[in-house]
Design a protein around this motif. Structure first.
Motif, mmCIF file in Angstrom:
data_model
loop_
_atom_site.group_PDB
_atom_site.id
_atom_site.type_symbol
_atom_site.label_atom_id
_atom_site.label_comp_id
_atom_site.label_asym_id
_atom_site.label_seq_id
_atom_site.Cartn_x
_atom_site.Cartn_y
_atom_site.Cartn_z
ATOM 1 N N ASP A 241 34.347 35.463 39.932
ATOM 2 C CA ASP A 241 35.391 36.348 39.424
ATOM 3 C C ASP A 241 35.761 35.976 37.991
ATOM 4 N N ARG A 242 35.812 34.674 37.694
ATOM 5 C CA ARG A 242 36.141 34.230 36.342
ATOM 6 C C ARG A 242 35.027 34.613 35.358
ATOM 7 N N VAL A 243 33.787 34.521 35.809
ATOM 8 C CA VAL A 243 32.680 34.952 34.957
ATOM 9 C C VAL A 243 32.812 36.442 34.654
ATOM 10 N N GLU A 244 33.145 37.221 35.681
ATOM 11 C CA GLU A 244 33.333 38.662 35.492
ATOM 12 C C GLU A 244 34.467 38.936 34.505
ATOM 13 N N ARG A 245 35.576 38.206 34.657
ATOM 14 C CA ARG A 245 36.700 38.390 33.737
ATOM 15 C C ARG A 245 36.355 37.912 32.321
ATOM 16 N N GLY A 246 35.413 36.960 32.242
ATOM 17 C CA GLY A 246 34.951 36.514 30.938
ATOM 18 C C GLY A 246 34.237 37.630 30.186
ATOM 19 N N TYR A 247 33.405 38.387 30.896
ATOM 20 C CA TYR A 247 32.736 39.523 30.267
ATOM 21 C C TYR A 247 33.748 40.616 29.904
ATOM 22 N N GLN A 248 34.743 40.794 30.755
ATOM 23 C CA GLN A 248 35.798 41.764 30.447
ATOM 24 C C GLN A 248 36.538 41.352 29.178
ATOM 25 N N TRP A 249 36.823 40.059 29.056
ATOM 26 C CA TRP A 249 37.479 39.547 27.846
ATOM 27 C C TRP A 249 36.635 39.835 26.612
ATOM 28 N N SER A 250 35.323 39.639 26.719
ATOM 29 C CA SER A 250 34.436 39.906 25.583
ATOM 30 C C SER A 250 34.493 41.368 25.165
ATOM 31 N N ARG A 251 34.476 42.260 26.162
ATOM 32 C CA ARG A 251 34.509 43.696 25.855
ATOM 33 C C ARG A 251 35.828 44.108 25.217
ATOM 34 N N GLU A 252 36.924 43.534 25.690
ATOM 35 C CA GLU A 252 38.245 43.956 25.244
ATOM 36 C C GLU A 252 38.735 43.200 24.011
#
Length: 325
Positions: A241-252
């Protein structure tokens, strides 16, 4: 299996995971505080840890993470096979190679960018202008069985060439980088931080990227021994989940990501920005029959190339029970 939030830890998560996967007999051990869990995470080049720290996603981890850093997927998978790590991320190509080599792991999560992030590069000013110009040239696909090796095979096929039409020089990422700088190889299949540094420092030219050849799948694998512990399953689910949120952080947060990655790779921001689309494209995808079929196709491609032999049912190595939101 009943799904539930990966953020709901402690007694509730432990009990649910234990009951659904391991029965009432193991429920007592599953309900222990996750602060006692040590999750051993293998990290290629240290990039995952660095990004999660930059995104502020390692501040509230309810378990302990023991990090280990490896230069390439082959080294990471050696650690998983030796039970020196519990989980680690790598492209699907080396993951399938590791499974075929007897590694006792399962695919627990996947993130895909559609084939971006790996490229075949040539030196600045190279006479190689198209993939057809590769005939007779020396190419390093980096390590055997890597995502770059898969890319090189696909590029040669696309050009109507076979591996016998070129000289393949399998090298570690560090040795391939040195060979590229010295001019002893004509082209290099590479990825990630190595791609960023070489394009930035040496002004290398991307001859072709992996779109349409590579899947772009980034596989998170876990050892069978880790998956046998319901508390570690909960920790693995949280980490994914943290890895997924890491990619979300990159996009945003494009600018913040570029600032972070420029510092991490020691490259200028313009270079990093040119590579940003491969990071921003990552999305989490289901761990399902479609992923199993994609992995099977990778295996069959390796067999055709003579890299792997025998038979393998990759569906048996896809773990579908990881809790998701």
């Amino acid at each position: 299996m009943t799904t539930f939030s990966r953020r709901a830890f402690g007694l509730a998560v432990g009990g649910l995971v234990a009951a659904s996967m391991f029965g009432a007999a193991t429920r007592a051990s599953a309900t222990e505080d996750l602060s006692k869990v040590v999750l051993r995470v293998g990290d290629q080049t240290g990039a995952t840890r660095a990004k999660l720290e930059a995104a502020g996603l390692l501040k509230d981890v309810p378990y302990q993470i023991q990090w280990s850093v490896y230069p390439a997927a082959v080294n990471l998978h050696e650690a998983l096979k030796a039970d020196a790590a519990d989980i680690g991320s790598a492209a699907d190509s080396p993951t399938v190679s590791a499974i075929a080599g007897g590694s006792k792991i399962k695919v627990v999560a996947n993130f895909s960018n559609g084939g971006l992030g790996s490229s075949l590069i040539v030196p600045a000013g190279s006479s190689i202008k198209s993939i057809g110009d590769l005939k007779g040239k020396t190419i390093s696909p980096t390590t055997r069985g890597s995502v770059a090796h898969y890319l090189v095979l696909g590029v040669l096929k696309k050009a109507g060439l076979t591996p016998s039409d070129v000289k393949l020089a399998f090298l570690t990422p560090t040795d391939a980088s040195a060979a590229f700088q010295a001019g002893s190889i004509d082209a290099w299949g590479t990825w990630g931080v190595y791609l960023a540094r070489t394009v930035g420092s040496l002004k290398a030219t991307e001859l072709i990227d992996g779109v349409g050849i590579n899947t772009g799948n980034g596989i998170l694998s876990a050892t069978d021994s880790a998956l046998a512990d319901p508390r570690k399953v909960a920790a693995i689910a949280d980490f994914a989940d943290r890895v997924e949120r890491g990619y979300q952080w990159s996009r945003e947060n494009k600018n913040a990501y570029i600032d972070f990655y420029a510092k991490f790779t020691k490259q200028d921001k313009d270079t990093v920005e040119s590579l940003y689309p491969s990071e921003a494209a990552y999305q989490r995808t289901p761990v399902d029959d479609a992923l199993a079929a994609s992995l099977q196709n990778v295996f069959e491609t390796w067999k055709e190339a003579g890299v792997l032999t025998g038979s393998l049912n990759l569906s048996e190595y896809v773990y579908r029970g990881l809790p998701t939101d």
